[in-house]
Write a protein that holds these residues in place. Sequence first.
Motif, PDB file in Angstrom:
ATOM      1  N   THR A   1      52.682  41.469  16.178  1.00 16.89           N
ATOM      2  CA  THR A   1      54.113  41.542  16.477  1.00 16.89           C
ATOM      3  C   THR A   1      54.986  41.450  15.237  1.00 16.89           C
ATOM      4  N   TYR A   2      54.497  40.813  14.187  1.00 10.92           N
ATOM      5  CA  TYR A   2      55.322  40.704  12.983  1.00 10.92           C
ATOM      6  C   TYR A   2      55.310  41.997  12.165  1.00 10.92           C
ATOM      7  N   PHE A   3      54.413  42.918  12.476  1.00  7.61           N
ATOM      8  CA  PHE A   3      54.436  44.257  11.892  1.00  7.61           C
ATOM      9  C   PHE A   3      55.018  45.296  12.856  1.00  7.61           C
ATOM     10  N   GLN A   4      54.905  45.019  14.159  1.00 11.39           N
ATOM     11  CA  GLN A   4      55.093  46.063  15.158  1.00 11.39           C
ATOM     12  C   GLN A   4      56.493  46.682  15.228  1.00 11.39           C
ATOM     13  N   PRO A   5      57.586  45.925  15.097  1.00 10.82           N
ATOM     14  CA  PRO A   5      58.898  46.595  15.139  1.00 10.82           C
ATOM     15  C   PRO A   5      59.011  47.719  14.124  1.00 10.82           C
ATOM     16  N   ALA A   6      58.523  47.491  12.904  1.00 11.28           N
ATOM     17  CA  ALA A   6      58.569  48.534  11.872  1.00 11.28           C
ATOM     18  C   ALA A   6      57.634  49.682  12.219  1.00 11.28           C
ATOM     19  N   ILE A   7      56.421  49.360  12.669  1.00 14.90           N
ATOM     20  CA  ILE A   7      55.449  50.400  13.025  1.00 14.90           C
ATOM     21  C   ILE A   7      55.994  51.284  14.133  1.00 14.90           C
ATOM     22  N   SER A   8      56.549  50.665  15.151  1.00 16.51           N
ATOM     23  CA  SER A   8      57.070  51.419  16.292  1.00 16.51           C
ATOM     24  C   SER A   8      58.256  52.286  15.879  1.00 16.51           C
ATOM     25  N   THR A   9      59.151  51.730  15.062  1.00 15.62           N
ATOM     26  CA  THR A   9      60.322  52.489  14.623  1.00 15.62           C
ATOM     27  C   THR A   9      59.926  53.688  13.769  1.00 15.62           C
ATOM     28  N   LEU A  10      58.999  53.502  12.850  1.00 13.20           N
ATOM     29  CA  LEU A  10      58.552  54.602  11.998  1.00 13.20           C
ATOM     30  C   LEU A  10      57.820  55.669  12.816  1.00 13.20           C
ATOM     31  N   THR A  11      57.092  55.233  13.832  1.00 14.70           N
ATOM     32  CA  THR A  11      56.409  56.191  14.706  1.00 14.70           C
ATOM     33  C   THR A  11      57.417  57.017  15.491  1.00 14.70           C
TER      34      THR A  11
ATOM     35  N   LYS B   1      45.964  53.620  11.782  1.00 15.38           N
ATOM     36  CA  LYS B   1      46.651  52.329  11.703  1.00 15.38           C
ATOM     37  C   LYS B   1      47.580  52.349  10.497  1.00 15.38           C
ATOM     38  N   MET B   2      48.806  51.893  10.703  1.00 18.58           N
ATOM     39  CA  MET B   2      49.784  51.963   9.625  1.00 18.58           C
ATOM     40  C   MET B   2      49.491  50.974   8.507  1.00 18.58           C
ATOM     41  N   THR B   3      48.835  49.855   8.816  1.00 18.03           N
ATOM     42  CA  THR B   3      48.501  48.891   7.764  1.00 18.03           C
ATOM     43  C   THR B   3      47.449  49.442   6.808  1.00 18.03           C
ATOM     44  N   ALA B   4      46.810  50.560   7.163  1.00 17.31           N
ATOM     45  CA  ALA B   4      45.858  51.191   6.251  1.00 17.31           C
ATOM     46  C   ALA B   4      46.556  52.048   5.207  1.00 17.31           C
ATOM     47  N   LEU B   5      47.843  52.326   5.413  1.00 17.44           N
ATOM     48  CA  LEU B   5      48.535  53.338   4.617  1.00 17.44           C
ATOM     49  C   LEU B   5      49.489  52.775   3.577  1.00 17.44           C
ATOM     50  N   GLY B   6      49.581  51.460   3.456  1.00 13.84           N
ATOM     51  CA  GLY B   6      50.510  50.931   2.466  1.00 13.84           C
ATOM     52  C   GLY B   6      50.535  49.421   2.446  1.00 13.84           C
ATOM     53  N   ARG B   7      51.318  48.917   1.542  1.00 14.68           N
ATOM     54  CA  ARG B   7      51.467  47.470   1.375  1.00 14.68           C
ATOM     55  C   ARG B   7      52.189  46.892   2.595  1.00 14.68           C
ATOM     56  N   PRO B   8      51.580  45.914   3.278  1.00 18.63           N
ATOM     57  CA  PRO B   8      52.171  45.399   4.518  1.00 18.63           C
ATOM     58  C   PRO B   8      53.467  44.621   4.326  1.00 18.63           C
ATOM     59  N   GLN B   9      53.800  44.270   3.084  1.00 19.18           N
ATOM     60  CA  GLN B   9      55.069  43.584   2.808  1.00 19.18           C
ATOM     61  C   GLN B   9      56.250  44.351   3.388  1.00 19.18           C
ATOM     62  N   PHE B  10      56.220  45.680   3.238  1.00 17.36           N
ATOM     63  CA  PHE B  10      57.320  46.498   3.741  1.00 17.36           C
ATOM     64  C   PHE B  10      57.423  46.408   5.260  1.00 17.36           C
ATOM     65  N   LEU B  11      56.293  46.422   5.957  1.00 20.60           N
ATOM     66  CA  LEU B  11      56.306  46.339   7.418  1.00 20.60           C
ATOM     67  C   LEU B  11      56.882  45.005   7.875  1.00 20.60           C
ATOM     68  N   LEU B  12      56.519  43.934   7.181  1.00 20.76           N
ATOM     69  CA  LEU B  12      57.069  42.613   7.508  1.00 20.76           C
ATOM     70  C   LEU B  12      58.585  42.596   7.332  1.00 20.76           C
ATOM     71  N   GLN B  13      59.046  43.083   6.202  1.00 18.76           N
ATOM     72  CA  GLN B  13      60.475  43.021   5.890  1.00 18.76           C
ATOM     73  C   GLN B  13      61.288  43.902   6.823  1.00 18.76           C
ATOM     74  N   PHE B  14      60.818  45.120   7.043  1.00 20.09           N
ATOM     75  CA  PHE B  14      61.553  46.046   7.902  1.00 20.09           C
ATOM     76  C   PHE B  14      61.577  45.541   9.342  1.00 20.09           C
ATOM     77  N   SER B  15      60.481  44.929   9.784  1.00 22.95           N
ATOM     78  CA  SER B  15      60.450  44.356  11.139  1.00 22.95           C
ATOM     79  C   SER B  15      61.494  43.263  11.289  1.00 22.95           C
ATOM     80  N   GLU B  16      61.618  42.423  10.273  1.00 29.78           N
ATOM     81  CA  GLU B  16      62.606  41.347  10.339  1.00 29.78           C
ATOM     82  C   GLU B  16      64.021  41.911  10.398  1.00 29.78           C
ATOM     83  N   VAL B  17      64.283  42.948   9.617  1.00 28.77           N
ATOM     84  CA  VAL B  17      65.600  43.574   9.642  1.00 28.77           C
ATOM     85  C   VAL B  17      65.915  44.118  11.028  1.00 28.77           C
TER      86      VAL B  17
END
Length: 599
Positions: A378-388, A246-262
């Motif tokens: 869903t508020y993390f997923q765009p970033a998670i999917s893109t990084l994957t 799980k990507m939320t285990a690997l870092g501060r989730p703030q980045f996932l939120l921000q990148f998803s919004e972008v």
Amino acid sequence: MSYVKTVPALTRAGVDINVRRLNTLSNRRAQSTVASTQAGQDVTNRESYSSRKSRNASSSPKISIDFELTQEAYKSKDNLELLRSLVVFKLCSYDLLVDKNKELMDISKFLLGKKAFEQFMKMTFYGQFVAGEDHKSIKSLIQKNRAFGVGSVLDYSVEEDLTQEDAVTKEMDSCVSATEKEGMSMDHREKQYKAHQQFGDRRGGVTGARTYFYSDEAKCDQHMETFLKCIKASGGSSVDGFSAIKMTALGRPQFLLQFSEVLVKWKRFFSFLAAQQGRDGMEALEQRLELQPLQVHRTHRVGETIDRLDWNSLIDDRIKISDLLVVPNLETGQLEPLLNKFTEEEEKQMKRMLQRLDVLANHAEEHSVRLMVDAEQTYFQPAISTLTVEMQRIYNRGKPVIFNTYQCYLKEAYDIVTMDVELSRREGWFFGAKLVRGAYMYQERSRAEEIGYEDPINPDYETTNMMYHKCLDYILDEIVLNRNANVMVASHNEDTVKHTLRRMNELGLTPTENKVYFGQLLGMCDQISFPLGQAGFPVYKYVPYGPVNEVIPYLSRRAQENRGFMKGSQRERELLWKELKRRLASGQVFYRPQPEPGL
């Protein structure tokens, strides 16, 4: 460096924005983005697919599996294991026991003592749904399942047993930037991609997924080490194992939120420009922008177009990670940072998350293990999917190493799948997908309604089923067309499994090609998993493990999940009873599982 620039007509619409020159795409796109060339290629592909489908279907033997044959379904289980399954599934059907399961387990631990409680759990819930306490203790179960044709997706299922208050505190602290904490105006931020205290405990309403809360960078390093051990164990236990992260285990989730919004804002901007050109309302891959109205550059030919994949590349390749977090402002017509500033520590935290991800991918490749990145909110997923996908572009060149997870209860699931398949096709890497229905439905619906944004979830279960089969059919077609796609059908739904088998027969896809996998949770739906495995299909159990007392949160969710599962269908219990009675009637009181040679 050169740029594209919008023309005055779009400037008047509020879109005067400079973006990276599209010529840089030529080295990253195997196929032309010229509309006429793409259309011709599509026709050729369809003709090739049609003839190949017909040829494969006529030459391949049809495979049929009867999921009613209990002797085959449960041949890997002794009588005590069948009895345990019956008892556990029955208990999971009682609302009172399920609703109060955590309290009841705490009382049992107090009355029985630690050792007796652990033994009781191993005889019941823990023994049903968890493989063992550590890498050594789970080996026997992994090898036993393998002997009956079923592989493993190892999943270390220990998580912190936090109070709701502690979970909310951790979430709010880790999802709010320094800028926001200083009280600077963030009015332009999307509500969906900001932390909200009432939904700070991400475990609420979630029954089928493990949850990580950020503490510090040292804790993330510990999670990475755990995943590395899991990958190593997967490689040591079989030649074709999976390991889940799980990507939320690997870092501060703030980045996932921000990148998803972008990412979401750039996608909306593309849709805005498409609407300006009269191309709104189309499916994602069909939407294309004419370059001529968008920019002035003499190297471009009339009629040249770009699609969403080309557009997504405009935010690639920036030097600092925080430079990625810029969005188009439709009012001012300029690129703006999502936040007013990023601290040096925030920049380092973003990089560390990506570094941990890369370490895991490297380790998986070295140990011949496939790495499965789980889907999240869903508020993390765009970033998670893109990084994957970025990892797939690197590691899936020779074979599928990285698998992305697609949640088919999302309204946009089909668009996401088709976009990623198309990118893999253009760039020539192996597409790897796990299809699930999704674990966050109740939480997502409640959050959207409470905060005030569009519900991202399909309206009902039937619509989700249709979406699942639509995505699955698209990937199966891609397998026939290019042989570079791979999919895991992660489902307990027998109709979905039968649909997959039927489509494989139609397309001439055989189990031995190892392109279509099946996945179920340990302790559930053995009547599906083992007949598939014994018929030669690559099928896998999600295998949780961890110390008894530390997987109680996981077991609590399993009980809740099974409550709904068992209330919805009595079939698995009926099949278990049928097989147990058959054995007793035939004198197999001390039945011992014996795998067939060759499995």
